[in-house]
Write a protein that holds these residues in place. Structure first.
Motif, PDB file in Angstrom:
ATOM      1  N   SER A 147       0.908  -1.101  -0.047  1.00  0.00           N
ATOM      2  CA  SER A 147      -0.032   0.052   0.018  1.00  0.00           C
ATOM      3  C   SER A 147       1.028   1.247  -0.180  1.00  0.00           C
ATOM      4  N   TRP A 166      -5.054   6.898   0.230  1.00  0.00           N
ATOM      5  CA  TRP A 166      -4.307   5.522   0.134  1.00  0.00           C
ATOM      6  C   TRP A 166      -4.539   4.857  -1.374  1.00  0.00           C
ATOM      7  N   LEU A 168      -4.421   0.867  -1.749  1.00  0.00           N
ATOM      8  CA  LEU A 168      -4.480  -0.186  -0.768  1.00  0.00           C
ATOM      9  C   LEU A 168      -3.908  -1.526  -1.725  1.00  0.00           C
TER      10      LEU A 168
END
Length: 215
Positions: A147, A166, A168
């Motif tokens: 990530s 983010w 991921l």
């Protein structure tokens, strides 16, 4: 657009008048499948839209299943929550996490989980708030690398700013979800990702439908 019989190929975030965008159509029709599944054999459904802006999905949901009574709850930043409450006085808007003090038939987070710095904490809270289904979608996913955090500059969608989010790793995300007693029901490919400069791998935007494991 929603008052016509045109395809659901529109985006609440786009100023474009185009009504036949395949990507946006895919996003909304996928949501329609989830809404239909969550509301099976129900005349009413309680819905939490996490990061739902001014409540676009309140209208979209009503058009997707017109005879379904929707108890709509939306969490977003104060400016959007206040405006949404003005637009839709019968709905419920929050700028804090007090909405998580109850259970919902469907908890929905579209393009929002990745903006929580501690996304694991947010995912756990959303899992605990659902008694039926949890749908996390428009989530940037990578498969072969760890990530990472990217910078998004969404000027073309009318956001005159930039922010962190983010991207991921899929295995990590699903492992964390399983640790919160979430059972994976179905995976979706939601949309094409913009190109991320200097990324270790380019993301795809995925969706994941979960149901809580009864203990």
């Amino acid at each position: 657009n929603l008052e016509t019989t045109l395809p659901f190929g529109i985006s609440p975030e786009s100023s474009s008048e185009e009504s036949a965008n395949i990507m946006f159509h895919n996003i909304i029709i996928t949501y329609g499948y989830v809404l239909a599944l969550a509301s099976r054999q129900k005349s009413e459904l309680s819905l939490l839209d996490w990061g739902g802006g001014i409540g676009h999905y309140y209208l979209i949901s009503q058009k997707l299943i017109p005879d379904l009574i929707i108890d709509y709850h939306c969490k977003d930043v104060p400016t959007l929550a206040e405006y949404g409450q003005e637009l839709f006085p019968k709905a419920h808007f929050y700028s804090d996490e007090s909405c998580l003090s109850r259970k919902f038939d469907l908890v929905f987070a579209s393009g929002s989980l990745q903006y929580s710095q501690n996304w694991q904490h947010t995912l756990k809270a959303l899992a605990e708030a659902t008694s039926g289904y949890l749908f996390i979608t428009r989530l940037p996913i990578v498969h072969q690398v760890a990530s990472y955090v990217m910078v998004q500059r969404p000027y073309e969608y009318g956001y005159n700013t930039e922010y962190l989010g983010w991207c991921l790793n899929k295995d990590e995300f699903l492992s964390i979800a399983a640790s919160f007693n979430l059972r994976l029901i179905r995976e979706f490919i939601s949309q094409v990702s913009p190109y991320v400069n200097n990324a270790p791998a380019q993301p795809q935007y995925w969706g994941f439908l979960f149901a809580p494991i009864k203990i």
